[in-house]
Scaffold this motif. Structure first.
Motif, PDB file in Angstrom:
ATOM      1  N   ASP A 122       0.818  -1.219   0.000  1.00  0.00           N
ATOM      2  CA  ASP A 122       0.000   0.000   0.000  1.00  0.00           C
ATOM      3  C   ASP A 122       0.850   1.267   0.000  1.00  0.00           C
ATOM      4  OD1 ASP A 122      -2.515  -1.599   2.042  1.00  0.00           O
ATOM      5  OD2 ASP A 122      -2.261  -1.512  -0.113  1.00  0.00           O
ATOM      6  N   ASP A 123       0.873   1.959   1.101  1.00  0.00           N
ATOM      7  CA  ASP A 123       1.587   3.231   1.173  1.00  0.00           C
ATOM      8  C   ASP A 123       2.944   3.115   1.860  1.00  0.00           C
ATOM      9  OD1 ASP A 123      -1.524   4.953   1.784  1.00  0.00           O
ATOM     10  OD2 ASP A 123      -0.474   4.582  -0.097  1.00  0.00           O
ATOM     11  N   TYR A 124       3.489   1.918   1.939  1.00  0.00           N
ATOM     12  CA  TYR A 124       4.777   1.741   2.589  1.00  0.00           C
ATOM     13  C   TYR A 124       5.914   1.972   1.596  1.00  0.00           C
ATOM     14  CZ  TYR A 124       2.331  -0.569   6.471  1.00  0.00           C
ATOM     15  OH  TYR A 124       1.512  -0.860   7.525  1.00  0.00           O
ATOM     16  N   ALA A 125       7.119   1.895   2.095  1.00  0.00           N
ATOM     17  CA  ALA A 125       8.326   1.923   1.276  1.00  0.00           C
ATOM     18  C   ALA A 125       9.172   0.703   1.630  1.00  0.00           C
ATOM     19  CB  ALA A 125       9.122   3.207   1.509  1.00  0.00           C
ATOM     20  N   ASN A 139       8.865   3.523  -3.120  1.00  0.00           N
ATOM     21  CA  ASN A 139       7.794   4.004  -2.251  1.00  0.00           C
ATOM     22  C   ASN A 139       6.476   3.720  -2.951  1.00  0.00           C
ATOM     23  OD1 ASN A 139       5.800   5.784  -0.970  1.00  0.00           O
ATOM     24  ND2 ASN A 139       7.570   6.573   0.159  1.00  0.00           N
ATOM     25  N   SER A 198       3.487   4.585  -2.396  1.00  0.00           N
ATOM     26  CA  SER A 198       2.448   5.609  -2.486  1.00  0.00           C
ATOM     27  C   SER A 198       2.314   6.128  -3.904  1.00  0.00           C
ATOM     28  CB  SER A 198       2.749   6.751  -1.517  1.00  0.00           C
ATOM     29  OG  SER A 198       3.939   7.399  -1.892  1.00  0.00           O
ATOM     30  N   ASP A 202       9.669   0.548   5.513  1.00  0.00           N
ATOM     31  CA  ASP A 202       9.284   1.777   6.203  1.00  0.00           C
ATOM     32  C   ASP A 202       7.773   1.767   6.272  1.00  0.00           C
ATOM     33  OD1 ASP A 202       8.754   5.060   4.857  1.00  0.00           O
ATOM     34  OD2 ASP A 202       8.617   4.406   6.955  1.00  0.00           O
ATOM     35  N   THR A 203       7.244   1.422   7.428  1.00  0.00           N
ATOM     36  CA  THR A 203       5.796   1.255   7.546  1.00  0.00           C
ATOM     37  C   THR A 203       5.063   2.586   7.740  1.00  0.00           C
ATOM     38  OG1 THR A 203       6.015   0.774   9.898  1.00  0.00           O
ATOM     39  CG2 THR A 203       5.981  -1.100   8.381  1.00  0.00           C
ATOM     40  N   THR A 204       5.805   3.672   7.726  1.00  0.00           N
ATOM     41  CA  THR A 204       5.143   4.976   7.752  1.00  0.00           C
ATOM     42  C   THR A 204       4.933   5.503   6.346  1.00  0.00           C
ATOM     43  OG1 THR A 204       7.158   6.316   7.825  1.00  0.00           O
ATOM     44  CG2 THR A 204       6.317   5.477   9.927  1.00  0.00           C
ATOM     45  N   GLY A 205       5.659   4.918   5.388  1.00  0.00           N
ATOM     46  CA  GLY A 205       5.518   5.349   4.004  1.00  0.00           C
ATOM     47  C   GLY A 205       6.155   6.679   3.689  1.00  0.00           C
ATOM     48  N   SER A 206       7.036   7.138   4.573  1.00  0.00           N
ATOM     49  CA  SER A 206       7.600   8.467   4.381  1.00  0.00           C
ATOM     50  C   SER A 206       8.997   8.455   3.776  1.00  0.00           C
ATOM     51  CB  SER A 206       7.652   9.210   5.722  1.00  0.00           C
ATOM     52  OG  SER A 206       8.468   8.500   6.633  1.00  0.00           O
ATOM     53  N   TRP A 265      11.740   8.163   1.014  1.00  0.00           N
ATOM     54  CA  TRP A 265      11.941   8.306  -0.426  1.00  0.00           C
ATOM     55  C   TRP A 265      13.354   7.924  -0.834  1.00  0.00           C
ATOM     56  CZ3 TRP A 265       7.498   8.875  -2.805  1.00  0.00           C
ATOM     57  CH2 TRP A 265       6.449   9.462  -2.090  1.00  0.00           C
TER      58      TRP A 265
END
Length: 125
Positions: free
Chosen positions: A30-33, A52, A54, A99-103, A105
Motif C-alpha cells: 500500500d503506502d509503505y516503502a 515508495n 504511495s 518503512d511502515t510509515t511510508g515516508s 523516499w
C-alpha cells in the motif's frame, strides 16, 4: 507482526546476474516503502535502492544505477532486486527493510523500521 525474508543470494562471476527477493508478511505494501541495503565486510551498511508504494517512485544509489532494478509483485507481497553486470565490489550481505510509515523516499537506514535477516551475495572476479 511485520516480517521480511530475503532470498536469492549466492555466488556469481563478475558480469553475471542475480535476482534477490524480499517476501513480506504482516502488512501489505500500500503506502509503505521498501528499501534494499547492503553491508560489505568491514564497511558500514549502505542504501542501494528503494521503492515508495504511495506513487511507485524508485531510487538507486549511483554505484548501482543502470545495473540494478527494483520491482514488486503486489499479489505475492514481494519486492525484487534484479542485479545485472555484477562487480566484485557488489559483494555484501543484502538486506531488505520496510518503512511502515511510508515516508521514506531514499534508502536511509533511520527511516526503516523492520528488517530482514539478509542474504549473501558474492561476486568473484
Amino acid at each position: 507482526e511485520v516480517q521480511l525474508v530475503e532470498s536469492g543470494g549466492g555466488l556469481v562471476q563478475a558480469g553475471g546476474s542475480l535476482r534477490l527477493s524480499c517476501a513480506a508478511s504482516g502488512f501489505t505494501f500500500d503506502d509503505y516503502a521498501i528499501g534494499w541495503f547492503r553491508q560489505a565486510p568491514g564497511k558500514e551498511r549502505e542504501g542501494v535502492s528503494c521503492i515508495n508504494f504511495s506513487d511507485g517512485r524508485t531510487f538507486y544509489a549511483d554505484s548501482v544505477k543502470g545495473r540494478f532494478t527494483i520491482s514488486s509483485d503486489n499479489a505475492k507481497n514481494t519486492v525484487y532486486l534484479q542485479m545485472n553486470r555484477l562487480k566484485p565490489e557488489d559483494t555484501a550481505v543484502y538486506y531488505c527493510a520496510a518503512d511502515t510509515t511510508g515516508s521514506a523516499w531514499y534508502p536511509l537506514e533511520y527511516a526503516y523500521d523492520s528488517w530482514g535477516q539478509g542474504t549473501q551475495v558474492t561476486v568473484s572476479s
